[in-house]
Each structure stands twice: as structure tokens, then as C-alpha cells.
Design a protein around this motif. Structure first.
Motif, mmCIF file in Angstrom:
data_model
loop_
_atom_site.group_PDB
_atom_site.id
_atom_site.type_symbol
_atom_site.label_atom_id
_atom_site.label_comp_id
_atom_site.label_asym_id
_atom_site.label_seq_id
_atom_site.Cartn_x
_atom_site.Cartn_y
_atom_site.Cartn_z
ATOM 1 N N CYS A 142 43.906 40.300 33.992
ATOM 2 C CA CYS A 142 44.452 41.266 34.953
ATOM 3 C C CYS A 142 43.694 42.588 34.898
ATOM 4 C CB CYS A 142 45.932 41.507 34.667
ATOM 5 S SG CYS A 142 46.998 40.104 35.074
ATOM 6 N N ASN A 143 43.266 42.958 33.698
ATOM 7 C CA ASN A 143 42.536 44.223 33.547
ATOM 8 C C ASN A 143 41.232 44.213 34.321
ATOM 9 O OD1 ASN A 143 42.934 46.726 32.451
ATOM 10 N ND2 ASN A 143 42.076 46.255 30.456
ATOM 11 N N THR A 144 40.625 43.027 34.434
ATOM 12 C CA THR A 144 39.367 42.933 35.173
ATOM 13 C C THR A 144 39.576 43.108 36.673
ATOM 14 O OG1 THR A 144 39.514 40.518 35.419
ATOM 15 C CG2 THR A 144 38.442 41.356 33.430
ATOM 16 N N LEU A 145 40.830 42.960 37.120
ATOM 17 C CA LEU A 145 41.128 43.125 38.548
ATOM 18 C C LEU A 145 41.239 44.588 38.954
ATOM 19 C CD1 LEU A 145 43.893 40.359 38.913
ATOM 20 C CD2 LEU A 145 41.455 40.147 39.451
ATOM 21 N N THR A 147 40.030 48.002 39.718
ATOM 22 C CA THR A 147 38.776 48.675 40.096
ATOM 23 C C THR A 147 38.979 50.176 40.280
ATOM 24 O OG1 THR A 147 39.252 48.199 42.430
ATOM 25 C CG2 THR A 147 37.892 46.611 41.230
ATOM 26 N N LYS A 205 47.442 38.599 47.949
ATOM 27 C CA LYS A 205 46.151 37.939 47.734
ATOM 28 C C LYS A 205 46.192 37.049 46.498
ATOM 29 C CE LYS A 205 43.568 41.758 49.826
ATOM 30 N NZ LYS A 205 42.580 42.829 49.578
ATOM 31 N N LEU A 206 47.281 37.155 45.725
ATOM 32 C CA LEU A 206 47.389 36.370 44.499
ATOM 33 C C LEU A 206 48.189 35.109 44.731
ATOM 34 C CD1 LEU A 206 47.952 38.982 41.682
ATOM 35 C CD2 LEU A 206 45.977 37.524 42.037
ATOM 36 N N ILE A 221 49.184 45.617 40.314
ATOM 37 C CA ILE A 221 47.827 46.156 40.423
ATOM 38 C C ILE A 221 47.474 46.424 41.886
ATOM 39 C CG2 ILE A 221 45.374 45.605 40.127
ATOM 40 C CD1 ILE A 221 46.170 44.087 37.568
ATOM 41 N N GLN A 222 47.863 45.512 42.765
ATOM 42 C CA GLN A 222 47.532 45.640 44.188
ATOM 43 C C GLN A 222 48.301 46.769 44.859
ATOM 44 O OE1 GLN A 222 47.699 42.020 46.477
ATOM 45 N NE2 GLN A 222 46.925 40.815 44.776
ATOM 46 N N GLY A 228 49.618 41.147 38.709
ATOM 47 C CA GLY A 228 48.655 41.248 39.807
ATOM 48 C C GLY A 228 49.229 41.954 41.010
#
Length: 551
Positions: free
Chosen positions: A144-147, A149, A239-240, A186-187, A183
Motif C-alpha cells: 500500500c505504501n508504494t501506492l 505518490t 480503482k481497487l 489512499i485514493q 487502498g
């Protein structure tokens, strides 16, 4: 569906670029053929869905079911072959391609299982395997951290140290739940913090309930939208994968619960709980030492299982008697002191329940009280009306591991230890029932035999009343009433010097003080009803003896 199609195309490209020297032409063509057929099926079904909105759900369900069935077998074949290839002499480039094939194949399997799980919405596909809890959570949060930006958003975690390192559960569903919920945060969160916490909510002997919180600083959700956040038709498209509604479905399929709380302009918190089983204690030299030297009688008709059980028990330094004939088994019981019986429920001539009934009604109390563990593949056996499950002191579900077998035997040995006092009270060194002596009771009656006879009659009536009420209380799980009944009868049992009956009732009382062990409770109740006719007969013989002495 698009992801599945893309993954298939990627896999096909990797297969085409790989040298099939290690496979036969027939095998290579078979792999390509299956993928081509599956891709055509996807395209045809997807087109059919697009042109017929009225039958969309039906077609999607049929597509997923057919797709899952058609893809799993060849994918497992691909994975098996790649394992073989990795053990052969490959170039570095070939090895890289094979590993990519493995990764892509596993991705397709995962997507396929998620789709079938969502479409059918069933709970019987849950995995129940040992997992390293913190590793699973950390791996998902790393992904999740890589998502993220956005430099203004950070993801933090707090995992309670009291959560057991190893648990039994479904890592795939847990990962998907966390991925979807985190996720989503995050979005929808522009800046601030997303905090994921996990802590023990309830802790029991065999399982633990873990509570997760995903708290974000997304203040854009209005209070009136919170109640619709899990609604597939109301929420914004994510998107997930399949979104928050799937997270809710997955949590509930694991017998958990989920809800959301919101403070408009401040943030949102998703809270969900999931129960996990605790793993069995590992097989250790200490455990094996505890089981060494016991005698185990095994009723099993499968020759392979017989051989394997005999081998395991021998390794644990147990003495085993293995048979598929109930008459031979009863003969073993009569000629040997058996500590535990492993009873397969499906036996020739007589089934396991019938054999257990014969053992429980045996005239020799030592035999009738022998602990019997039912070995069965029926997970619902304890609720079954087909068998008299009260004849069994424990249950072992097939297929079982060596660890599960050993721990079940150890658990039974602990119960056996609590029965040693009871056994010594009603059986002498030769396996014969000890004789009652009513002379001390007659002395308490000041030598009045008629008074003693009245007491014996009253005692019998009280015992029969207890037998009738106790079974009703056990079936109704009314343990307070059972406790009262045991307390009421203890004085009479003590007065009549019926030590074995007294010990049975005393242990029944102890069994309902804390966590109720229903199997052990039923076993103790059976001990009482099996012992009572013998006691009743001895009481009559004693009254006759005393009457003759008086003459």
C-alpha cells in the motif's frame, strides 16, 4: 475481467518466449491450447454480457464458474512444470522467464479465486492455514505504501504485541480486506495520515478476535453518505478491484464484522474484527515423552491408514493394537488395559457408533469407561442425530496431521489423569468392581435395618431423579441447574460410601465451573449411569447380607 485478460496475455507471451526443450511438444501445445481456449471464452462471455444487460449477473456468474474450473487445473500444471524446470539446467535468462511465469500464474489463480468468491458469496472456501500475522499485515502495508505518490500523505501502523505471532486463518482474504480498505483511504485522502492499528479485542483458549482500525484524515465524506459507503450501487467506483463492498463481504465471510465512523471535515475510521484460531502446540520431545508408553486401540478398516497410524504410534513409543474387526477389538479390550481408543466412524459390519455403544454398555467398568476418540471426516458430527456422540470423549477430524493426532492424544491423557481417582475407587487391581459395605451406614442408623432400607430406597430414587434431570440440563446447556443437581445429590452419595458415583458427580461439578467441556461432561455422565446399576445391585446384596446376619 480486464486484469484477468491482461494477465493471461502476459502469461502467453512469456510461454511463447520460453524454450520448451524441457517439455514435450504435446505438453507445450496443451499449455498453449488451454490458454487460447480460455481467452476465447473470456472474450465471448464478456461480449455476451455487454449486449444483454438484463442477464448480466447470470452470465457473469456462469462465466466465473466456468473460468475458475477451466483455468485452475492447467495453471496448477504450469506451476508444477515450472518447479521441475527450475531444478534443471537453465540459463539465467530462462530461469528469469520461468520465475515470471510462476508469478503471473499465481496472480491469475488469486484473481480467479477472488472473482469466484465474490460471485458466489460463499463462506466454505475460507482457508484455514497457519499464518505469521504480523508478516501478512506488514507485507500488505508495504504494498500500500508504494501506492502513495503524494508527499503530503503518510501511512503508519501500530500492531499490538499481544497478538500471537502465529495464527490460523485465511491470509488471502485478510490481505484483500486490508488492501481494499487502506487502498480506498489512499485514493480519497489528499494529505495527512492513514493509521492502521491491530489489537486483541477478545482472547480465548483456542481463538483470538483481532480488531483492526484504518483511520484517515479524509474529511470529504459527508455524514449522510456514511451509511451508503459499503453499497455497491451507491459508492464511487474504485480503482481497487471490487471496492469496499467486497471488503465487507470478505470480513463477514470470515465471521467478522465491519462498520465505519466519520467526522465530517476531520476524517474516517473503518473498524473491523476477524476471529483467528490459535495453532496447536508444536510436536516436541517433551510432548512425545508425555505420551510414551500408553496403550492405544485403533479401529480402522483402511489398510494404508492402519499402517501409517501403527508407524506413528510406534515412533512415539506407544503400544498399538490395530484392527478392522469389532470382535477382535473387544477381545483386545478384555485382555489388555487400554488407555485410549481411536474409533473410525465408518467400519465394516458395525459402524463406530455401534461399537462405541457396545463398549459403553460392557459389564466390566474398566472397559466401559475407556476413553473413545471418534475419527471422522464429518465436521458436523457433534450436531449429528445419526450418532450417539455422548459415547465419545473427543473428536479428530480427517484429514489430520501428526501434530493434530498427537495433541488430541495428549488432551485425552490429561482428562484420563483426572479420572484416575474415579477408576481406583470402583476397580481393584484385578479389574473387578469394588464391593460396597453398608455396615458403617447401618451403625449410623443405630442398628435399625428397616431405617437403612428406607435410606437405600430414598437414595435410589434420588439417583434416578439426578440421572433424568442431569441429561436434560446438559442438552439444554443449563449449567446452573446442573450445578444445583450435583450439589443436591453429593451428600447422599457420600453417606452411602458410593465413592465412584461421588467422584463422577464431583468432576461434573468441576467441569462446569469455568469453560464448560461438554464432551468431558457427557463422558462423566455416562460414567455415572454405567456405574449406577452395579451400585444398585450391590446395595441390594448388602441389604440381603445384613438381613441374614441379623437372623
Amino acid at each position: 475481467m480486464k486484469d484477468l485478460h491482461t494477465s493471461l496475455s502476459s502469461l502467453q507471451e512469456k510461454l511463447d518466449s520460453f524454450s520448451f526443450n524441457e517439455l514435450s511438444v504435446k505438453q507445450a501445445d496443451a499449455l498453449r491450447g488451454v490458454l487460447n481456449n480460455f481467452k476465447k471464452l473470456l472474450v465471448n462471455r464478456s461480449n455476451a454480457q455487454a449486449t444483454s444487460s438484463s442477464s448480466q449477473n447470470t452470465l457473469q456468474g456462469k462465466l466465473i464458474t466456468e473460468a475458475n474450473s477451466e483455468i485452475k487445473k492447467p495453471l496448477h500444471g504450469i506451476l508444477n512444470n515450472t518447479e521441475k524446470l527450475l531444478k534443471s539446467n537453465l540459463t539465467m535468462e530462462q530461469e528469469k522467464i520461468v520465475k515470471e511465469i510462476q508469478a503471473t500464474s499465481n496472480t491469475i489463480l488469486s484473481v480467479s479465486e477472488d472473482l469466484i468468491g465474490f460471485t458466489t458469496n460463499t463462506t466454505d472456501s475460507n482457508l484455514s492455514i497457519p499464518i505469521k500475522f504480523k508478516n501478512v499485515v506488514n507485507d500488505v502495508l508495504f504494498l500500500c505504501n508504494t501506492l502513495i505518490t503524494n508527499n503530503e500523505l503518510i501511512l503508519n501502523k501500530e500492531i499490538d504485541k499481544s497478538i500471537p505471532e502465529k495464527l490460523i486463518g485465511d491470509p488471502s482474504k485478510l490481505s484483500q480486506i486490508l488492501l481494499n480498505i487502506v487502498g480506498n483511504s489512499i485514493q480519497t485522502t489528499a494529505k495527512g495520515q492513514i493509521l492502521v492499528t491491530a489489537a486483541v479485542k477478545e482472547n480465548y483458549t483456542d481463538n483470538v478476535i483481532v480488531e483492526f482500525n484504518v483511520n484517515d484524515t479524509n474529511g470529504s465524506i459527508s455524514d449522510d453518505k456514511v451509511s451508503q459507503i459499503f453499497d455497491i450501487y451507491s459508492q464511487d467506483k474504485s480503482k481497487l478491484g471490487l471496492g469496499l463492498n467486497v471488503a465487507k463481504e470478505l470480513v463477514e465471510s470470515l465471521n467478522g464484522s465491519i462498520y465505519v465512523s466519520n467526522r465530517e471535515s476531520v476524517g474516517t475510521t473503518f473498524t473491523f474484527t476477524i476471529p483467528f484460531k490459535k495453532p496447536l502446540k508444536p510436536v516436541t520431545a517433551f510432548n512425545i515423552a508425555n505420551i510414551s508408553g500408553i496403550n492405544v486401540l485403533v479401529f480402522e478398516d483402511n489398510k494404508l491408514n492402519q499402517k501409517l497410524l501403527e508407524f506413528k504410534l510406534d515412533k512415539w513409543q506407544c503400544t498399538s493394537f490395530v484392527t478392522d474387526n469389532y470382535k477382535d477389538g473387544l477381545e483386545v479390550l478384555e485382555n489388555n488395559i487400554i488407555d485410549i481408543i481411536l474409533m473410525d466412524m465408518r467400519m465394516p459390519e458395525k459402524n463406530g457408533d455401534e461399537i462405541a455403544e457396545i463398549i459403553r454398555t460392557h459389564h466390566n467398568v474398566r472397559i466401559s469407561n475407556t476413553p473413545i476418540i471418534a475419527v471422522t471426516a464429518d465436521e458436523e458430527i457433534q450436531k449429528s442425530t445419526e450418532f450417539n456422540t455422548s459415547n465419545f470423549t473427543n473428536f479428530l477430524l480427517k484429514p489430520y496431521t501428526s501434530e493434530e493426532l498427537l495433541n488430541t492424544l495428549l488432551e485425552q491423557l490429561q482428562k484420563n489423569a483426572s479420572m484416575e481417582t474415579l477408576t481406583s475407587n470402583h476397580i481393584n487391581d484385578h479389574g473387578e468392581t469394588r464391593k460396597l459395605n453398608l455396615t458403617p451406614v447401618l451403625n449410623e442408623c443405630m442398628g435399625d435395618l428397616s431405617m437403612l432400607q428406607e435410606l437405600v430406597k430414598l437414595f435410589k430414587n434420588n439417583a434416578l431423579e439426578f440421572i433424568g434431570k442431569a441429561i436434560v440440563h446438559i442438552k439444554n446447556e443449563d449449567y446452573e441447574a446442573l450445578k444445583f443437581a450435583t450439589h443436591k445429590i453429593k451428600a447422599g452419595l457420600k453417606m452411602m460410601k458410593t465413592d465412584a458415583l461421588f467422584e463422577s458427580v464431583l468432576q461434573m461439578e468441576n467441569a462446569i465451573k469455568d469453560d464448560v467441556d461438554v464432551k468431558h461432561l457427557n463422558f462423566l455422565y455416562n460414567c455415572f449411569i454405567n456405574e449406577f446399576p452395579l451400585v444398585e445391585q450391590q446395595l441390594d446384596e448388602e441389604l440381603l447380607r445384613l438381613a441374614e446376619e441379623e437372623l
